[in-house]
Motif scaffolding. Structure first.
Motif, PDB file in Angstrom:
ATOM      1  N   LYS A  80       0.869  -1.164  -0.110  1.00 27.93           N
ATOM      2  CA  LYS A  80      -0.077  -0.015  -0.059  1.00 27.93           C
ATOM      3  C   LYS A  80       0.859   1.360  -0.041  1.00 27.93           C
ATOM      4  O   LYS A  80       0.695   2.305   0.639  1.00 27.93           O
ATOM      5  CB  LYS A  80      -1.130  -0.048   1.162  1.00 27.93           C
ATOM      6  CG  LYS A  80      -2.077  -1.302   1.253  1.00 27.93           C
ATOM      7  CD  LYS A  80      -2.828  -1.370   0.003  1.00 27.93           C
ATOM      8  CE  LYS A  80      -3.687  -2.375   0.114  1.00 27.93           C
ATOM      9  NZ  LYS A  80      -4.101  -3.011  -1.214  1.00 27.93           N
ATOM     10  N   PHE A  81       1.850   1.172  -0.694  1.00 31.95           N
ATOM     11  CA  PHE A  81       2.852   2.547  -0.949  1.00 31.95           C
ATOM     12  C   PHE A  81       1.876   3.509  -1.724  1.00 31.95           C
ATOM     13  O   PHE A  81       0.981   3.312  -2.595  1.00 31.95           O
ATOM     14  CB  PHE A  81       4.038   2.201  -2.072  1.00 31.95           C
ATOM     15  CG  PHE A  81       5.085   1.472  -1.068  1.00 31.95           C
ATOM     16  CD1 PHE A  81       5.733   1.969   0.004  1.00 31.95           C
ATOM     17  CD2 PHE A  81       5.305   0.036  -1.499  1.00 31.95           C
ATOM     18  CE1 PHE A  81       6.418   1.109   0.766  1.00 31.95           C
ATOM     19  CE2 PHE A  81       6.142  -0.705  -0.826  1.00 31.95           C
ATOM     20  CZ  PHE A  81       6.699  -0.047   0.344  1.00 31.95           C
ATOM     21  N   GLN A  82       1.942   4.916  -1.242  1.00 34.10           N
ATOM     22  CA  GLN A  82       1.296   5.874  -2.011  1.00 34.10           C
ATOM     23  C   GLN A  82       1.901   6.212  -3.106  1.00 34.10           C
ATOM     24  O   GLN A  82       1.244   6.902  -4.036  1.00 34.10           O
ATOM     25  CB  GLN A  82       1.444   6.992  -1.058  1.00 34.10           C
ATOM     26  CG  GLN A  82       0.210   6.673   0.169  1.00 34.10           C
ATOM     27  CD  GLN A  82       0.595   7.773   1.304  1.00 34.10           C
ATOM     28  OE1 GLN A  82       1.554   8.203   1.531  1.00 34.10           O
ATOM     29  NE2 GLN A  82      -0.652   7.955   1.827  1.00 34.10           N
ATOM     30  N   ASP A  83       3.282   5.931  -3.084  1.00 35.26           N
ATOM     31  CA  ASP A  83       3.817   6.539  -4.419  1.00 35.26           C
ATOM     32  C   ASP A  83       5.203   5.541  -4.416  1.00 35.26           C
ATOM     33  O   ASP A  83       6.147   5.240  -3.481  1.00 35.26           O
ATOM     34  CB  ASP A  83       4.512   7.863  -4.362  1.00 35.26           C
ATOM     35  CG  ASP A  83       4.595   8.595  -5.533  1.00 35.26           C
ATOM     36  OD1 ASP A  83       4.881   7.780  -6.586  1.00 35.26           O
ATOM     37  OD2 ASP A  83       5.005   9.807  -5.559  1.00 35.26           O
ATOM     38  N   VAL A  84       5.465   5.190  -5.561  1.00 34.01           N
ATOM     39  CA  VAL A  84       6.914   4.775  -5.725  1.00 34.01           C
ATOM     40  C   VAL A  84       7.758   5.334  -7.226  1.00 34.01           C
ATOM     41  O   VAL A  84       7.203   5.449  -7.934  1.00 34.01           O
ATOM     42  CB  VAL A  84       6.786   3.102  -6.212  1.00 34.01           C
ATOM     43  CG1 VAL A  84       8.242   2.364  -6.449  1.00 34.01           C
ATOM     44  CG2 VAL A  84       6.087   2.360  -4.816  1.00 34.01           C
ATOM     45  N   TYR A 116      10.208   4.813  -2.098  1.00 37.80           N
ATOM     46  CA  TYR A 116       8.992   4.101  -1.712  1.00 37.80           C
ATOM     47  C   TYR A 116       8.411   5.186  -0.571  1.00 37.80           C
ATOM     48  O   TYR A 116       9.083   5.632   0.205  1.00 37.80           O
ATOM     49  CB  TYR A 116       9.193   2.850  -0.978  1.00 37.80           C
ATOM     50  CG  TYR A 116       9.896   1.894  -2.008  1.00 37.80           C
ATOM     51  CD1 TYR A 116       8.863   1.144  -2.747  1.00 37.80           C
ATOM     52  CD2 TYR A 116      11.256   1.607  -2.072  1.00 37.80           C
ATOM     53  CE1 TYR A 116       9.811   0.019  -3.786  1.00 37.80           C
ATOM     54  CE2 TYR A 116      11.901   0.831  -2.988  1.00 37.80           C
ATOM     55  CZ  TYR A 116      10.994   0.029  -3.534  1.00 37.80           C
ATOM     56  OH  TYR A 116      11.576  -1.009  -4.348  1.00 37.80           O
ATOM     57  N   GLY A 117       7.144   5.673  -1.249  1.00 37.51           N
ATOM     58  CA  GLY A 117       6.500   6.505  -0.230  1.00 37.51           C
ATOM     59  C   GLY A 117       5.174   6.016   0.671  1.00 37.51           C
ATOM     60  O   GLY A 117       4.571   5.323  -0.196  1.00 37.51           O
ATOM     61  N   LYS A 118       5.177   6.068   1.709  1.00 34.78           N
ATOM     62  CA  LYS A 118       4.105   5.822   2.619  1.00 34.78           C
ATOM     63  C   LYS A 118       3.690   6.722   3.680  1.00 34.78           C
ATOM     64  O   LYS A 118       4.696   6.936   4.792  1.00 34.78           O
ATOM     65  CB  LYS A 118       4.154   4.326   3.036  1.00 34.78           C
ATOM     66  CG  LYS A 118       2.606   3.694   3.668  1.00 34.78           C
ATOM     67  CD  LYS A 118       2.925   2.435   4.289  1.00 34.78           C
ATOM     68  CE  LYS A 118       3.531   1.300   3.203  1.00 34.78           C
ATOM     69  NZ  LYS A 118       3.326   0.057   3.966  1.00 34.78           N
ATOM     70  N   GLY A 119       2.822   7.625   3.715  1.00 36.91           N
ATOM     71  CA  GLY A 119       2.437   8.487   4.907  1.00 36.91           C
ATOM     72  C   GLY A 119       3.620   9.614   4.921  1.00 36.91           C
ATOM     73  O   GLY A 119       4.055  10.075   3.777  1.00 36.91           O
ATOM     74  N   ASN A 120       4.088   9.590   6.115  1.00 38.75           N
ATOM     75  CA  ASN A 120       5.252  10.498   6.317  1.00 38.75           C
ATOM     76  C   ASN A 120       6.510   9.850   6.567  1.00 38.75           C
ATOM     77  O   ASN A 120       7.367  10.292   7.160  1.00 38.75           O
ATOM     78  CB  ASN A 120       4.964  11.416   7.650  1.00 38.75           C
ATOM     79  CG  ASN A 120       3.839  12.551   7.329  1.00 38.75           C
ATOM     80  OD1 ASN A 120       3.799  13.178   6.181  1.00 38.75           O
ATOM     81  ND2 ASN A 120       2.934  12.649   8.301  1.00 38.75           N
ATOM     82  N   GLN A 121       6.734   8.904   5.546  1.00 38.48           N
ATOM     83  CA  GLN A 121       8.063   8.265   5.613  1.00 38.48           C
ATOM     84  C   GLN A 121       8.373   7.880   4.295  1.00 38.48           C
ATOM     85  O   GLN A 121       7.525   7.383   3.222  1.00 38.48           O
ATOM     86  CB  GLN A 121       7.759   6.923   6.522  1.00 38.48           C
ATOM     87  CG  GLN A 121       9.066   6.095   6.654  1.00 38.48           C
ATOM     88  CD  GLN A 121       8.889   5.015   7.657  1.00 38.48           C
ATOM     89  OE1 GLN A 121       8.563   5.351   8.710  1.00 38.48           O
ATOM     90  NE2 GLN A 121       9.139   3.878   7.083  1.00 38.48           N
TER      91      GLN A 121
END
Length: 162
Positions: A80-84, A116-121
């Motif tokens: 469930k990555f928001q962005d890759v 890899y982006g997920k939330g504030n990480q």
């Protein structure tokens, strides 16, 4: 026909051996406590400061998701990555050094990393080039490349591996 088949089999064997020679241990991973929108610019800035030029920046996940109705990829993005995203970057002097030391090793360029982006990480994964240059005349150049890229990634504000 047989020559073409032989070439395909040889290429497959070469790619398989190359893939098997690198392992997960040859991956430098850095996690930043910021969203992808901020991390992306910081990564580019750090690479530039360390004499690397980003030549391509690709939003991988968004491109694949845009084609999902055609591709029908099962279990796409289970984490469930928001962005890759991927960054492709280079340093012409280091490329020349590889070419001079062992021309086949120049195939490790251009360099790349995946974000890899997920939330504030945001997590950065960089496949280390020494994994491919070890045992060749270019091993010192591969190690130098890794040292410089990792130094750039560690210089990003919020990097844990400083």
């Amino acid at each position: 026909m047989i020559t073409r088949l032989h070439r395909v089999i040889s290429l497959f064997a070469l790619l398989t051996v190359g893939t098997l020679s690198a392992s997960a241990a040859d991956m430098y991973v850095e996690t930043l406590p910021v969203p992808m929108s901020k991390a992306s610019g910081e990564i580019q800035k750090a690479l530039a400061t360390h004499h690397f030029k980003v030549v391509m920046h690709i939003d991988i996940l968004k491109r694949i998701e845009a084609k999902q109705s055609i591709l029908h990829i099962q279990n796409l993005n289970p984490e469930k990555f928001q962005d890759v995203q991927a960054m492709v970057f280079c340093n012409p002097v280091l490329f020349s050094d590889l070419l001079s030391a062992n021309w086949r090793s120049a195939a490790v360029c251009p360099l790349n990393l995946t974000i890899y982006g997920k939330g504030n990480q945001t997590t950065i994964a960089y496949p280390e080039r020494a994994a491919f240059t070890n045992g060749t005349a270019a091993s010192k150049v591969g190690a130098k490349i890794d040292h410089l890229v990792i130094a750039a990634l560690r210089s990003i504000p919020g990097a844990a591996s400083k």
